[in-house]
Every structure is written in C-alpha cells, then in structure tokens.
Write a protein that holds these residues in place. Structure first.
Motif, PDB file in Angstrom:
ATOM      1  N   ASP A  51       0.825  -1.217   0.000  1.00  0.00           N
ATOM      2  CA  ASP A  51       0.000   0.000   0.000  1.00  0.00           C
ATOM      3  C   ASP A  51       0.853   1.259   0.000  1.00  0.00           C
ATOM      4  OD1 ASP A  51      -2.607  -0.963  -0.224  1.00  0.00           O
ATOM      5  OD2 ASP A  51      -2.673  -1.512   1.894  1.00  0.00           O
ATOM      6  N   ASP A  92       0.320   3.892  -2.836  1.00  0.00           N
ATOM      7  CA  ASP A  92      -0.003   5.291  -2.493  1.00  0.00           C
ATOM      8  C   ASP A  92       1.008   6.248  -3.120  1.00  0.00           C
ATOM      9  OD1 ASP A  92      -2.075   4.336  -1.000  1.00  0.00           O
ATOM     10  OD2 ASP A  92      -1.079   4.599   0.950  1.00  0.00           O
ATOM     11  N   GLU A 141       0.253   6.578  -6.713  1.00  0.00           N
ATOM     12  CA  GLU A 141      -1.009   7.277  -6.918  1.00  0.00           C
ATOM     13  C   GLU A 141      -0.835   8.785  -6.776  1.00  0.00           C
ATOM     14  OE1 GLU A 141      -5.070   5.091  -6.320  1.00  0.00           O
ATOM     15  OE2 GLU A 141      -4.201   5.678  -4.406  1.00  0.00           O
ATOM     16  N   ASN A 142       0.100   9.170  -5.922  1.00  0.00           N
ATOM     17  CA  ASN A 142       0.272  10.604  -5.634  1.00  0.00           C
ATOM     18  C   ASN A 142       1.574  11.174  -6.169  1.00  0.00           C
ATOM     19  OD1 ASN A 142      -2.160  11.043  -3.929  1.00  0.00           O
ATOM     20  ND2 ASN A 142      -1.187   9.378  -2.765  1.00  0.00           N
TER      21      ASN A 142
END
Lengths: 427, 427
Positions: free
Chosen positions: B15, B19, B22-23
């Motif tokens: 994760d 994450d 994703e960012n």
C-alpha cells in the motif's frame, strides 16, 4: 496494471512469499531436475498478445518452483534472452537455442556489459598476438592495444578501458553525431603504422547525448578486416528494435561480437576470459554445454532478473511492448513539434526515439539559464549535453505513465520560464 | 519478525508503494535538500536494543522521502556504513564521519569489492613507479606487477587479477590454513630480486574452505614496508566482529587499505582510479567533498541497499545482531560436538564461527560417497572443499531460521547415510 490491481497482486505476492517460508521445510533443499529442463516447459517465443496475471502465476509453480532459484534462474534467463533476441529479429548466431553458440545474459548494468566485452576482446587479442610471438608478455601487449569508440559514446566505455588497462581513442563523428566507417578506418591505419594493436570498437546505437546511431553497416566490415571486436552499445535504443519500423537501425549487427541488451555471438570468447573453477564451485553438470553464467560476468552471485522479464513480456505481449515504444516516440514527436513551432528555439538532432535535443537560439548562456530555472522549479527535470560545442537541453520521455497532457504542460512550463530568461537577458 | 507479522507488514508496504505511485505527480521531481542533509536527522550509531517497525516507517517519511532516491540513497549508505564500522570497532580512519577521509560503500558483490581494491592499488602503483621513471608505459609496468593472496583465498581474487591484467601468486598457508608474515615476506623478496613489483596482498579473514584467519598483525607491517596495498577479505567473517569476543580476529586492520564488508581508508585512492565526468553526470555539488559513490564502483547505477541495512540494524539492534551471530556459532559448536563424539569422523579445522569442516577418517572416497548420498537425498545440502589435499565436507550454519533440532536431525541423517556408505565399502 493499474494501481488497484497492483494493490491486489502485491498482497497476493506477499502471501505467496509468506506461504513459501511457512512451508519451506517441506520442500527439498535441492532441485531434482535435469539440466535444460525448463526450455521445453515454456513457449520458444514471447506471446504476441498480453496474457493474464493468473496464467503467469500458475506457471511460477509449474515451471520455476521445481527448479527453485537454481537452475531455474539460469535457464529462464537463457530462454528469456532468446525471446528478446527473436523480438529484436537478431541473427540466429546471437541465440542460445538448444545447441547455439551465442546467447544472452543480463549484466548488472550497462557499464559491466561493456567492460565484459572489452575484457573478452582483450583476452582474445592477447592469445592471437602470443600465437605469432610467444615471447611477448601480456603487459607488453596491453601497452600497445588500442580500443576505439565515438566521441559521443557513454563515459562507461572510457572507464572500461581504464579498468582493463588499455588505451582508448575517441573517434570524431559526422554532423549527425554518428561515427562513419572512414573515420574509424583512418585512425586504425594511423595506429597500426605506429606499431599499435587496434582490437576493439564500441559502436553506439542511440548515444546518450543525442540518440545518434553509428553506421554499423560500414563499421562492422572494417572491424572484421582488422581483427577487431565490434561491440554494439544499444543500452537505450535496443528496446525500440521490437518495432519493425525501427529495426533497420540495427542492420549490420551480424558483424558484431556483442550486443549490449545483452548478447554475445560466441560464448567461448567470454568464458575463455574468466574461467576459474575452485572445488566449491564445481558441480556435476558443468561440462553439459549448457549456459553457465558465472563465467559471463564479474560477480559470482546473480539476481533472478529474468523473472521480471518473463512477467513483463507476458503481461504486455510483443504487441504491448511495441505500443509502449511507439507511444513514447509519438510523445517525443509531439514535443518536437511544439519546439519547432517556436522560433526562439532550435532542434539540435534528429528525433528518432524518445529524446528531443533542443536549445534557445543564440548564446549558450540563455539555454544554461533556462535549464537552471527549470531544474530549480522542480516541476520537470532535464539533463543537458554538449553538441557541436554548444549547450543543449535534453527532453527525455521515459516514464511508463507519461501522456500527452504531461508534454503540453511541460512545454507550457518551459515557455513560461523562457519568457523570464529572455526578459532578464534583454536588460 | 514472524510470518504473521511479515504478512501484515508486507501488505502495508504494498500500500505504501501504491499510495506513492497514486500521488507521485504531487511530489516535486527533484529533492530540495542540501548535501549532507541526512546525517543530522538520524543517530550517529546503531541502536543497542531493537526498535519497532512503526518507528522505522515513520522515519522513512521524515528522513528518506525529502531526499527521495537521490541523494538519500548515497547519504543513508554513508551513515549506515559508519554505523556498521562502529559496531565492528573499526579504527576512526575507516569512517566517513562528517569530515573523514575513509568510508564504506556497498559493492554489488564481494567479487566486485576485491576487484575495485585491486584496481585502486594498481593505479596507485603505476603512479608511484612512473613518478620515478616517467618513460615507462602503463602496460610495461603491469607486466611486472605482482599481487599475492592465500592459496586458500576465494576464486574471485584470482579473477580480479585476470581482469586487471596483473600476475598473482598464491602464498602457502600454515597447518591452520592461514598465511603467516614470513611466508609472504619470502615470496615478495624473491620477486623483487627478479625485478618484479609486488603491490597488493589480499588477506582473508574467514576463508571459504575452512574459515581460516590470515595473520594480519604480521602481514600488515610487511605490506606497509614494501609499499603494498593490503586488502582484507572478510566477506563471511566480517559480520561476526559485531561481537566483542570475536573482534580480536580483526586486530591489525589498521594497516590495511580496504576492508571487504566494505570499506576504504582513503577515498581518494579509489576515486583516482576511475574518475570520468561527462557533462550529463555533472552536478553542482560534485566538489562538495561529500561521498560520491559513482567513482567507487564499476557500475554507475546503484540500488538502495542501505535501506535494508537501516531496517535490519534497527529491527535487531546491536544486541540482536550479536545474538544472531552467537546463535549460529553455538549451533556450529553443537554440530562439532556430535562429530567429535563419533570416532569414525574427524574435525579438519578449528571451528571458530558457523562452519564445521569434517570428514570420514580414511580414504577420500568414503567422504566423497557420503557427500554424494547426502546431496542425492536432498534433505540437507553440503558443499565440499579440499584441505591438505584431502576431501572435506563443510557443514555451514547460515539460515536465519536454523535451530538446535535442525542440527540434531541433520546429524542423524548423516550418520544414517554413513552407515550405508561404510556397509558398502566393507564388501
């Protein structure tokens, strides 16, 4: 694979590893397979279309686990590099196949690949020279050996020569930053006349500064005539040859001994340079004629990097890899058009793959200031180069996730900063 | 970390990566930190007691992410190798500190570390020789240069000499398989008398065949007197020196130039051998005096392996690392007692760390047959060696999960197979 799937597959993989450790004592400590077991278990070519992740994971249990880390690591690598060789349409002599004399190996880095080929060429040359003059010591031969590479070649070529203890000469390039046959020939002849021993030429397909392509169709025959080893560094451009429209850039490769992405024509040349076999490294299959990578590289240990290739080749398929390359080239061309449409800028080298070399017209200081501003803002990052003595900016498309809107935004950002640079310089 | 926690932490890590991707566009493309930023953010020594996983992950965001992959990768490595150096109680001159001249680097493999030190020594020697005779070509000097190592040294030392193009001589060992000062001295004097240039000695602390320790307190002063570079290969035994009771084995290290686990006394010696700085690798902090690893190794690229060290040092603590080592040594001693209690066997070398060398008394063929049977059964796996010309089995304790019951089971298994071997040989 999108991020949601990455999360799912990532968790599955963590469980796969945990399950493996939990049950490790039930597994034999040593595999029970015959040398060469793996090749027949998988196709002889990469799939054209993408396969599913489930299919690949099923094959991990079926194909890899019985051969564990070793020999599966070696055998998968041999086959994966044949898959790659076929996608690149390499001549048969570069493939391992079941009884070929060539084959591929994943080197730790491009620097190591170049060094390995230089060392193999050095060894071959020393043997050749000593065959006609057995009195000469190795070191005496070294002091006469000359390697060549483009003045535009990557710094790792010069370092490889330093490590090997041989001299190296930079060959000047033409106005497209590529080495032509006649330039190399002239240097080689001068050096021979001075009693030196030309033995190695490192050609580049896709130079670091400007992605130029040396003319290997001209250079190969010269190297052959002169008993020189031609190494081809295609560390960047190599993957583009999976597309037929770029494959012509690799024409002439049949004259080279070693192609960096990473491949050798005659294994024996490499093995001859390094074979040291103490008792603790001996094993019963070492004379099997199969690939044994410990002699192909500097380290003894190896990572299982072919596993990643296997996943990538199958998840993308040959078609997927082609669209990936084409997408990057399209984006680079899009950026090129934006630059060309702005009269303050000039394009400094032909845009063939994913690299655009450009600069502000006029004094170097303008482009230098622009680069400084760009990298200070930390929205995009550029690395410069020098071409024909001038300071040049390099816009490289290399991220998997780059899209057209990133190109547009980047250009907008650059033109905004250009405005600031030119305003200051007008004072 | 047990398997249940591994599953939990593994998922969290997936994760974390997801994450991040994703960012990723919200993050600056280039870090905004000053060279040397990292050292002040973390302690100057490894913790004595274990820390929690949560604490470490918090520090990833605080310490690593602002410096991203670069320069965090380099700076964490410099500090982690200082942590390690302090745990090993190395002399100050091997530490980077804030203004030291030494420092550590993680090489890809032990083979590369030995090669790097040999190349640095070669370069230093060529400069020294040319300073008094500027007419001599590099290759002419190479042909007179002689390296030395134990006849028990790892094969990578011989390979390093092949790659560097210098001669190497194997120094005979005493009856504990260790090199003594007088043996090296004799060889060096003979070679000097013959006009050769002794320049490098690779000592081994913990040889591969039998874990023998060369006498570096005797060897170091000889190397110093003779202008030779002493490299110490402690690739296996090095980690044991985190325990004070084993640290005496490293006495004499202050005379060496390079310790493989992996450390150099004077950075400049390494950098001098390889510095090539093209424009695309230049950056504004390159003259900062801080560590720049690209000149310390063959590849340009680097993995972020110090991150693993950071996690391991903190999850274990100095005490945890010590118990890990002591546990292995205890298990090896347990195996040794079992072997000693069986009159059919003999122990072939002193058991100092986690390796037990043993054999069946009598003809080699007995031990050879035993090894064959052991490895065919695939319950345990042993790798042999030769000591004093005899075939020897090596029982190595190296897995993180090995416990006493594994040792007992392994010995039971070996004695069962021994029964079969001796039965056959009695016919």
């Amino acid at each position: 694979m999108d991020i949601a799937e990455f999360r799912r597959r990532g968790r599955e993989m963590v469980d796969f590893v945990a399950d493996y450790y939990e049950n490790i004592e039930k597994r034999p400590v040593f595999p029970d397979v015959e040398p060469g077991y793996l090749r027949s278990l998988i196709p002889s070519e990469a799939p054209v279309d993408p396969e599913t992740y489930e299919d690949i994971m099923k094959d991990v249990e079926r194909v890899i686990m019985p051969g564990a880390a070793s020999p599966a690591c070696t055998e998968l690598e041999t086959v994966m590099l044949d898959w790659l060789g076929k996608m690149l349409q390499l001549p048969e002599c570069f493939l391992a196949g079941t009884d070929g004399q060539g084959g591929g190996v994943i080197q730790g880095t491009a620097s190591e690949a170049t060094l390995m080929s230089l060392l193999a060429a050095r060894c071959k040359t020393v043997r050749r020279v000593q065959a006609s003059n057995s009195q000469l010591l190795e070191g005496e031969i070294f002091s006469k050996m000359m390697a060549y590479t483009s003045e535009e070649a990557h710094s790792s070529v010069e370092r490889a020569a330093q490590i090997a203890g041989v001299m190296i000469r930079k060959v000047p390039t033409d106005d497209t930053y590529a080495v032509r046959g006649e330039m190399l020939k002239k240097m080689v002849e001068m050096d021979k006349a001075a009693g030196l021993i030309p033995f190695y030429f490192c050609a580049t397909l896709g130079t670091t500064p400007s992605c130029a392509f040396d003319h290997i169709t001209e250079l190969g025959p010269i190297c052959n005539d002169e008993n020189m080893w031609m190494h081809v560094d295609a560390a960047y451009a190599g993957s583009a040859f999976v597309c037929p429209e770029f494959r012509h850039l690799l024409n002439g490769i049949e004259k080279s001994f070693f192609l960096l992405v990473n491949r050798v024509k005659n294994r024996a040349d490499l093995i001859g340079a390094f074979k040291v076999d103490p008792l603790y490294l001996k094993h019963e299959n070492q004379e099997s004629g199969l690939v044994i990578y410990k002699h192909w590289q500097i380290p003894l240990g190896r990572r299982f990097r072919s596993l990643k290739m296997w996943f990538v080749f199958r998840l993308y398929g040959h078609k997927g890899l082609q669209s990936h390359i084409r997408h990057h080239v399209t984006l680079a061309k899009e950026f090129e058009s934006l630059v060309r449409a702005d009269k303050r800028f000039e394009i400094c080298a032909e845009v063939i793959l994913g690299l655009v070399c450009f600069r502000l017209k006029g004094e170097d200081v303008l482009s230098e200031n622009l680069l400084k501003k760009i990298n200070q803002k930390r929205e995009i990052h550029l690395v410069p180069c020098q071409l024909s003595g001038r300071f040049v900016l390099r816009f490289a498309v290399c991220s998997r996730t780059t899209e057209s809107h990133h190109i547009q935004k980047a250009w907008q950002h650059i033109t905004q900063l250009t405005f600031e640079v030119l305003q200051v310089s007008n004072y």
